[in-house]
Design a protein around this motif. Sequence first.
Motif, PDB file in Angstrom:
ATOM      1  N   GLU B 170       0.861  -1.182   0.000  1.00  6.41           N
ATOM      2  CA  GLU B 170       0.000   0.000   0.000  1.00  6.41           C
ATOM      3  C   GLU B 170       0.896   1.230   0.000  1.00  6.41           C
ATOM      4  OE1 GLU B 170      -2.579   0.144   3.378  1.00  6.41           O
ATOM      5  OE2 GLU B 170      -3.172   2.210   2.981  1.00  6.41           O
ATOM      6  N   PHE B 171       0.569   2.196  -0.838  1.00  4.60           N
ATOM      7  CA  PHE B 171       1.339   3.433  -0.902  1.00  4.60           C
ATOM      8  C   PHE B 171       0.695   4.433   0.060  1.00  4.60           C
ATOM      9  CE2 PHE B 171       1.987   1.202  -4.781  1.00  4.60           C
ATOM     10  CZ  PHE B 171       3.307   1.419  -5.112  1.00  4.60           C
ATOM     11  N   VAL B 172       1.342   4.673   1.178  1.00  7.22           N
ATOM     12  CA  VAL B 172       0.788   5.599   2.166  1.00  7.22           C
ATOM     13  C   VAL B 172       1.008   7.030   1.696  1.00  7.22           C
ATOM     14  CG1 VAL B 172       0.871   6.352   4.576  1.00  7.22           C
ATOM     15  CG2 VAL B 172       1.253   3.935   3.991  1.00  7.22           C
ATOM     16  N   ASN B 173       2.215   7.337   1.308  1.00  6.70           N
ATOM     17  CA  ASN B 173       2.555   8.609   0.671  1.00  6.70           C
ATOM     18  C   ASN B 173       3.871   8.396  -0.060  1.00  6.70           C
ATOM     19  OD1 ASN B 173       4.811   9.266   2.410  1.00  6.70           O
ATOM     20  ND2 ASN B 173       3.339   9.855   3.985  1.00  6.70           N
ATOM     21  N   PRO B 174       4.379   9.392  -0.773  1.00  7.03           N
ATOM     22  CA  PRO B 174       5.591   9.138  -1.559  1.00  7.03           C
ATOM     23  C   PRO B 174       6.814   8.774  -0.727  1.00  7.03           C
ATOM     24  CG  PRO B 174       4.472  11.087  -2.379  1.00  7.03           C
ATOM     25  CD  PRO B 174       3.776  10.709  -1.102  1.00  7.03           C
ATOM     26  N   MET B 175       6.740   8.969   0.575  1.00  7.77           N
ATOM     27  CA  MET B 175       7.880   8.636   1.434  1.00  7.77           C
ATOM     28  C   MET B 175       7.564   7.478   2.372  1.00  7.77           C
ATOM     29  SD  MET B 175      10.543  10.424   0.766  1.00  7.77           S
ATOM     30  CE  MET B 175      11.545  10.477   2.250  1.00  7.77           C
ATOM     31  N   ARG B 176       6.447   6.828   2.179  1.00  2.37           N
ATOM     32  CA  ARG B 176       6.086   5.738   3.103  1.00  2.37           C
ATOM     33  C   ARG B 176       5.260   4.689   2.360  1.00  2.37           C
ATOM     34  NH1 ARG B 176       5.156   5.071   9.033  1.00  2.37           N
ATOM     35  NH2 ARG B 176       6.371   6.948   9.322  1.00  2.37           N
ATOM     36  N   LEU B 177       5.644   3.461   2.571  1.00  2.00           N
ATOM     37  CA  LEU B 177       5.002   2.366   1.887  1.00  2.00           C
ATOM     38  C   LEU B 177       4.737   1.253   2.893  1.00  2.00           C
ATOM     39  CD1 LEU B 177       5.898   1.335  -1.542  1.00  2.00           C
ATOM     40  CD2 LEU B 177       6.359  -0.416   0.096  1.00  2.00           C
ATOM     41  N   ARG B 178       3.612   0.581   2.751  1.00  3.40           N
ATOM     42  CA  ARG B 178       3.275  -0.489   3.685  1.00  3.40           C
ATOM     43  C   ARG B 178       3.347  -1.821   2.943  1.00  3.40           C
ATOM     44  NH1 ARG B 178      -1.597   1.554   5.932  1.00  3.40           N
ATOM     45  NH2 ARG B 178      -0.253   2.820   7.246  1.00  3.40           N
ATOM     46  N   LEU B 179       4.274  -2.658   3.341  1.00  2.00           N
ATOM     47  CA  LEU B 179       4.441  -3.969   2.707  1.00  2.00           C
ATOM     48  C   LEU B 179       3.689  -4.996   3.530  1.00  2.00           C
ATOM     49  CD1 LEU B 179       5.858  -5.779   0.581  1.00  2.00           C
ATOM     50  CD2 LEU B 179       7.778  -5.965   2.175  1.00  2.00           C
ATOM     51  N   GLU B 180       2.688  -5.608   2.916  1.00  2.00           N
ATOM     52  CA  GLU B 180       1.857  -6.567   3.641  1.00  2.00           C
ATOM     53  C   GLU B 180       2.267  -7.998   3.375  1.00  2.00           C
ATOM     54  OE1 GLU B 180      -1.897  -5.405   2.106  1.00  2.00           O
ATOM     55  OE2 GLU B 180      -1.969  -3.562   3.296  1.00  2.00           O
ATOM     56  N   ARG B 181       2.851  -8.233   2.206  1.00  2.00           N
ATOM     57  CA  ARG B 181       3.229  -9.589   1.832  1.00  2.00           C
ATOM     58  C   ARG B 181       4.264  -9.500   0.727  1.00  2.00           C
ATOM     59  NH1 ARG B 181      -0.071 -13.652  -1.905  1.00  2.00           N
ATOM     60  NH2 ARG B 181      -0.413 -11.680  -2.950  1.00  2.00           N
ATOM     61  N   GLY B 182       5.228 -10.380   0.748  1.00  2.00           N
ATOM     62  CA  GLY B 182       6.198 -10.429  -0.323  1.00  2.00           C
ATOM     63  C   GLY B 182       7.458  -9.678   0.014  1.00  2.00           C
ATOM     64  N   SER B 183       8.226  -9.405  -1.012  1.00  2.00           N
ATOM     65  CA  SER B 183       9.561  -8.849  -0.813  1.00  2.00           C
ATOM     66  C   SER B 183       9.810  -7.715  -1.792  1.00  2.00           C
ATOM     67  CB  SER B 183      10.584  -9.971  -1.040  1.00  2.00           C
ATOM     68  OG  SER B 183      11.874  -9.500  -0.820  1.00  2.00           O
ATOM     69  N   ILE B 184      10.373  -6.625  -1.296  1.00  2.00           N
ATOM     70  CA  ILE B 184      10.717  -5.515  -2.184  1.00  2.00           C
ATOM     71  C   ILE B 184      12.150  -5.074  -1.906  1.00  2.00           C
ATOM     72  CG2 ILE B 184       8.400  -4.581  -2.500  1.00  2.00           C
ATOM     73  CD1 ILE B 184       9.094  -2.523  -0.327  1.00  2.00           C
ATOM     74  N   ASN B 185      12.797  -4.621  -2.946  1.00  2.00           N
ATOM     75  CA  ASN B 185      14.089  -3.967  -2.797  1.00  2.00           C
ATOM     76  C   ASN B 185      13.870  -2.470  -2.973  1.00  2.00           C
ATOM     77  OD1 ASN B 185      15.275  -6.431  -2.520  1.00  2.00           O
ATOM     78  ND2 ASN B 185      16.584  -6.267  -4.316  1.00  2.00           N
ATOM     79  N   THR B 186      14.494  -1.685  -2.128  1.00  2.00           N
ATOM     80  CA  THR B 186      14.298  -0.232  -2.171  1.00  2.00           C
ATOM     81  C   THR B 186      15.643   0.446  -2.333  1.00  2.00           C
ATOM     82  OG1 THR B 186      12.499  -0.521  -0.601  1.00  2.00           O
ATOM     83  CG2 THR B 186      13.283   1.723  -0.936  1.00  2.00           C
ATOM     84  N   ASP B 187      15.708   1.364  -3.275  1.00  2.00           N
ATOM     85  CA  ASP B 187      16.919   2.171  -3.457  1.00  2.00           C
ATOM     86  C   ASP B 187      16.490   3.628  -3.342  1.00  2.00           C
ATOM     87  OD1 ASP B 187      19.195   3.476  -4.220  1.00  2.00           O
ATOM     88  OD2 ASP B 187      19.615   2.160  -5.922  1.00  2.00           O
TER      89      ASP B 187
END
Lengths: 180, 467
Positions: B170-187
């Motif tokens: 879920e995209f909370v705002n451009p500086m915050r993201l909520r990961l509920e399931r799975g895997s993400i890489n962030t740069d």
Amino acid sequence: MDENIPDTSEPTPEFVQRLMASQSAMYAFIVSLLGGANDADDVLQETNMKLCRRCSLYDREQPFLRWAYTFARFEVMAYRKSKQRSRLVLDDELLSNVAAELEKSAEDADSRLKMLERCIERLNPRQRELISARYGRGEAVRDIAERLSRPENAMAALFYRLRKILADCVQTMIGKEGIA
Amino acid sequence: MKNDHPTFEQLCHAVLEGNASEAELKQFRERLHSNAADREAYYQQAQIHALLIWKNGRAAVPESLVLAPMDYSKKTNIIPFPIRRALLAAAAAVALLLGISFWLVPDPEHKVLSLAIEKGVGVEILAASESPYKVGQRVMLERLEMETGSLRFRISSGAVLDFEGPVSLEFVNPMRLRLERGSINTDVGNEAKGFVVETPTANVLDIGTRFGTSVCADGSTDIAVFEGEVQIYRAGLPLTQESRLASLIEGEAAHMSARDAKLERVNMLTLKGGRLQVRGLNSPDSPVVLNVSDNIKKANFYRCYSITPEGMADGALASLTLKAHLQLKWHAMPGQPFPEELKGADLIGTFQSFAKRERGEPSKNDISLDLSRPCAVYVLFDTRATPPDWLQRDFRDTGLRLRSGPWGKYAGEAIDIEPDANGELNLTHSVWRRDVLSPGIVKLGPPGISGKGYRYAMYGVAVKALE
């Protein structure tokens, strides 16, 4: 800006581009007239809708932002009316003064966001972290003060100074680059 | 912050923060009426305040976003779900929308332009496979759910994210993201320092880095740092000193359990094409290596082994740990092909601190490989060092050679070597092999000779199933 005037024309790509490029400046204009960011989103939304409906009235030879400010000012006034003047920050005279002052600098307003980004880079890491905490992560100033064991008044003054540093920097940059 | 004689600074701040009292508002207005300098100061403060809000929470819309004409009407099967939802929500929802953007939707047959108004966070698709999005497409997203396929995109704040399904976020705002399931890489690069990834068990604050976050099926969270530093906070609490659990730097990984909210070292994580994978969700099974662990027991120690199933090849990542900001990779010797024997082996990334002396004593650390079937275990050993007894006793030198590099010129392990023809510092490794004929645990000892310090490169490890 008569609501009864029918306007069936669709915004052109150029119009939409100009509207998009002006969003940050319009938002800042609305926040300044409202005296805060509460409900500024809604007012901007309404302003955008009105601008699109009245896109045929726009003279492409004229500065877009100055034209858009007129609509934004109208929407702020409509919003104030709907609030029945409860807890309004500015009175009518002040609103008129602020709007007139901001309209004078409309030409360079849409470049301010870019300048601001460059100015933030010039802050020292501690200052950048404070800006990031307040505006990036959305922490309340009170919470930041508590986290850093500082009095809230001192933190408020610090944020005031930070905004002033950034405002001066933006102004200097605009002057240097001859945008104004 | 109440007092009888607040300064203009205090009044202005209270007004902009929306918490001025009626009395303060009255004083504020009086100051603006009577003092031109205060009016000027207010313009400045309000403008910068608004632009900072816009930049951090709303920058999706205006300047970075160049409208990309798209024909959604002709491709109903790939309409991104936020757009589709917006169409269904229609005008009633428009009035409620907070994030405003205008998307140009040209219909080539009717030559008519129409506008849809969207809310969410603006993202630009950079790479996509088996995804409803196209490269170059710009969309506003509130949620994203993908079962398969992969996606790489840039958020308007500048943070670049990539993942491989399944993922729910879920995209909370451009500086915050909520990961509920799975895997993400962030740069996050330089622009999005302060980016936060929320998970059910932790908040990960990025202070300028590249990192991976995975949420397992039970809600527990793995965090691995590839570059820079992140700070980990307890979930559901403000990001304060009290809620902070740990800082991780590059090459470190931690697991936040869902059951007892306890942060633990992750011994091993799985990579696929440089991406962090979620254990038990989309992690590819290694045909031979079930686990990698060691006997290091230190508080606040989060160094991590990586495993890339079938990943051994020219240019494969040798270690999660950077050396002088450079990524170490395995390469063939100059002018030679990469050894066929090693290609496709499971590659285990190790870390240099494994070889460090502790309190003047040589390292007594060992690595345990839990093997599922008969296999060949390879140790890639720095040729400048004397092979330790365990290596000479249990393994044989295949005669094959590989290079690791590039090493930074200030890296202690490479301080005495000369640059190659390309000006890079590379180290040569001998390839030692042991055939393990039955499943079980295989231990690899410390790289140094007992009693001596070790200033060479830590060995690498590869494992391949026997035919």
